[in-house]
Design a protein around this motif. Structure first.
Motif, short mmCIF file in Angstrom:
data_model
loop_
_atom_site.label_atom_id
_atom_site.label_comp_id
_atom_site.label_asym_id
_atom_site.label_seq_id
_atom_site.Cartn_x
_atom_site.Cartn_y
_atom_site.Cartn_z
N ARG A 139 -4.77 -14.13 3.44
CA ARG A 139 -3.99 -14.21 2.20
C ARG A 139 -4.04 -12.89 1.43
NH1 ARG A 139 -2.06 -19.09 0.72
NH2 ARG A 139 -1.98 -18.51 -1.49
N GLY A 140 -5.19 -12.20 1.46
CA GLY A 140 -5.26 -10.92 0.78
C GLY A 140 -4.27 -9.91 1.33
N LEU A 141 -4.10 -9.94 2.65
CA LEU A 141 -3.11 -9.07 3.28
C LEU A 141 -1.71 -9.43 2.80
CD1 LEU A 141 -2.86 -8.23 7.07
CD2 LEU A 141 -0.88 -9.07 5.83
N LEU A 142 -1.39 -10.72 2.76
CA LEU A 142 -0.04 -11.15 2.37
C LEU A 142 0.26 -10.81 0.92
CD1 LEU A 142 0.12 -14.59 4.22
CD2 LEU A 142 1.17 -12.43 4.91
N TRP A 143 -0.71 -10.97 0.03
CA TRP A 143 -0.46 -10.60 -1.37
C TRP A 143 -0.40 -9.09 -1.52
CZ3 TRP A 143 2.08 -13.80 -3.82
CH2 TRP A 143 1.83 -15.18 -3.73
N GLY A 144 -1.14 -8.36 -0.70
CA GLY A 144 -0.99 -6.92 -0.68
C GLY A 144 0.41 -6.52 -0.25
N ASN A 145 0.94 -7.20 0.76
CA ASN A 145 2.32 -6.97 1.19
C ASN A 145 3.30 -7.22 0.05
OD1 ASN A 145 1.40 -6.43 3.77
ND2 ASN A 145 2.23 -8.30 4.68
N ALA A 146 3.05 -8.30 -0.70
CA ALA A 146 3.95 -8.64 -1.80
C ALA A 146 3.93 -7.57 -2.88
CB ALA A 146 3.55 -10.00 -2.39
N GLY A 147 2.75 -7.07 -3.22
CA GLY A 147 2.65 -6.01 -4.21
C GLY A 147 3.31 -4.72 -3.72
N SER A 148 3.09 -4.40 -2.46
CA SER A 148 3.68 -3.20 -1.87
C SER A 148 5.20 -3.29 -1.85
CB SER A 148 3.14 -3.01 -0.45
OG SER A 148 3.78 -1.92 0.19
N ALA A 149 5.73 -4.46 -1.47
CA ALA A 149 7.17 -4.65 -1.42
C ALA A 149 7.80 -4.55 -2.81
CB ALA A 149 7.49 -6.01 -0.79
N THR A 152 -3.91 -6.04 -6.15
CA THR A 152 -3.36 -5.75 -4.82
C THR A 152 -3.20 -4.26 -4.59
OG1 THR A 152 -1.08 -5.97 -5.61
CG2 THR A 152 -2.13 -7.94 -4.70
N GLY A 153 -3.18 -3.47 -5.67
CA GLY A 153 -3.02 -2.04 -5.53
C GLY A 153 -2.98 -1.37 -6.89
N ARG A 163 -0.69 2.57 -4.41
CA ARG A 163 -1.72 2.60 -3.37
C ARG A 163 -2.31 1.22 -3.25
NH1 ARG A 163 -2.64 5.74 0.76
NH2 ARG A 163 -2.40 7.56 -0.58
N ARG A 164 -2.04 0.57 -2.14
CA ARG A 164 -2.49 -0.80 -1.99
C ARG A 164 -3.97 -0.86 -1.59
NH1 ARG A 164 0.86 -3.87 2.45
NH2 ARG A 164 -0.94 -5.24 2.40
N HIS A 165 -4.58 -2.02 -1.79
CA HIS A 165 -6.00 -2.20 -1.51
C HIS A 165 -6.24 -2.98 -0.22
CE1 HIS A 165 -6.70 -1.72 -6.12
NE2 HIS A 165 -6.50 -0.57 -5.52
N SER A 166 -5.19 -3.16 0.57
CA SER A 166 -5.31 -3.84 1.86
C SER A 166 -4.38 -3.14 2.84
CB SER A 166 -4.93 -5.31 1.73
OG SER A 166 -3.58 -5.45 1.31
N CYS A 167 -4.47 -3.52 4.10
CA CYS A 167 -3.65 -2.91 5.15
C CYS A 167 -2.73 -3.96 5.75
CB CYS A 167 -4.55 -2.32 6.23
SG CYS A 167 -3.65 -1.68 7.66
N CYS A 168 -1.46 -3.60 5.96
CA CYS A 168 -0.48 -4.56 6.50
C CYS A 168 -0.55 -4.68 8.02
CB CYS A 168 0.93 -4.17 6.07
SG CYS A 168 1.56 -2.67 6.90
N LEU A 169 -1.36 -3.85 8.67
CA LEU A 169 -1.57 -3.85 10.13
C LEU A 169 -0.45 -3.17 10.91
CD1 LEU A 169 -2.92 -7.49 10.68
CD2 LEU A 169 -4.21 -5.42 10.18
N PRO A 226 -9.09 -3.75 17.87
CA PRO A 226 -9.13 -5.21 17.99
C PRO A 226 -9.77 -5.91 16.81
CG PRO A 226 -9.76 -4.17 20.06
CD PRO A 226 -9.70 -3.07 19.04
N HIS A 227 -10.65 -5.21 16.07
CA HIS A 227 -11.35 -5.88 14.97
C HIS A 227 -11.13 -5.13 13.67
CE1 HIS A 227 -13.23 -8.49 17.90
NE2 HIS A 227 -13.61 -7.42 18.57
N ALA A 228 -9.98 -4.50 13.53
CA ALA A 228 -9.69 -3.73 12.31
C ALA A 228 -9.50 -4.64 11.14
CB ALA A 228 -8.43 -2.90 12.54
N PRO A 229 -9.77 -4.14 9.92
CA PRO A 229 -9.64 -4.99 8.73
C PRO A 229 -8.21 -5.44 8.52
CG PRO A 229 -9.90 -2.67 8.12
CD PRO A 229 -10.17 -2.76 9.57
N SER A 230 -8.03 -6.68 8.08
CA SER A 230 -6.69 -7.23 7.89
C SER A 230 -6.39 -7.50 6.43
CB SER A 230 -6.55 -8.53 8.69
OG SER A 230 -7.47 -9.50 8.23
N GLY A 231 -7.19 -7.08 5.51
CA GLY A 231 -6.94 -7.30 4.09
C GLY A 231 -7.70 -8.44 3.55
#
Length: 239
Positions: free
Chosen positions: A146-156, A196-197, A205-211, A234-239
């Motif tokens: 969910r952190g990744l998805l809200w980061g995406n929302a802030g970035s968008a 989120t950023g 500058r967001r605080h998560s990565c969208c992958l 394979p085990h990179a952070p996803s937010g």
């Protein structure tokens, strides 16, 4: 100001800002309420994006698909707020979407009901009306953080505001640019987007990565929290 039936003021802004209405004639598509509910259209979209990006990672395709839809929703509402000083009610029962369409994707609204363009209303329309049920559906079906998805929302949101601000300045619309800045700041202060950023002027500058770096040939986005792609993908952070 009222919304004209075809939302024609949005068209010069580019494809992400266009919203089809009954003035454009009948359109095919899935009501987004159904997509969020049964998830079938979302699964189709994720598969479509995965094929386009040539990735076998479900969560990567889901992240990109969600960010694309968030960008469309933010662009439409910000564009209307800046140019009409009103926004359409993007009721998920009335807003139709084609999950097979190429980017930026087609949105068609069955009835353009006018709502005020304040941050609280826009948050109700986009965040609560769409991005919350979208995040819940993707979390259930595709295991995206969910952190990744809200980061995406802030970035968008920040990206849509930046594009709109650039257009407004280029066309001598300081009023539209000012409305965009104020609304974006208000939305980024919402509890779902706060944290989120960091927004500095028009840079975010967001605080998560969208992958996206995990896509073949992909790299880091301009607002990514990372400075270089992780080596252990394979085990990179996803937010």
């Amino acid at each position: 100001m009222d919304l004209d039936p075809g939302l024609t003021l949005l068209r010069p802004l580019g494809g992400f800002f266009v919203l089809r209405t009954p003035a454009d004639g009948p359109r095919a598509g899935t009501p987004l309420a159904r997509a969020y509910g049964d998830g079938d259209a979302l699964d189709l979209r994720v598969r479509h994006v995965a094929g386009a990006l040539r990735t076998g990672e479900d969560r990567v395709a889901a992240s990109v698909a969600q960010q694309g839809l968030a960008a469309r929703l933010w662009s439409v509402t910000l564009g209307c707020a800046a140019l009409y000083e009103a926004v359409p009610d993007l009721d998920p029962e009335l807003l139709h979407w084609d999950p097979r369409a190429s980017a930026p994707g087609d949105l068609w609204l069955g009835e353009a009901r006018v709502r005020p363009a304040d941050a609280e209303t826009v948050a109700a329309v986009v965040l609560h009306g769409h991005l919350e049920p979208l995040a819940a559906a993707l979390g259930r079906r595709h295991r995206v953080a969910r952190g990744l998805l809200w980061g995406n929302a802030g970035s968008a949101l920040a990206a849509a505001a930046r594009r709109l601000g650039q257009w407004a300045h280029a066309h001598g619309r300081a009023d539209a640019a000012a409305r965009t800045r104020a609304l974006t700041a208000g939305l980024l202060a919402h509890p779902l987007l706060a944290g989120t950023g960091t927004l500095s002027g028009t840079a975010f500058r967001r605080h998560s990565c969208c992958l996206y770096y995990r896509v073949p040939g992909g790299g880091l986005c301009g607002d990514c929290c990372l400075t270089r792609p992780p080596r252990s993908s394979p085990h990179a952070p996803s937010g």
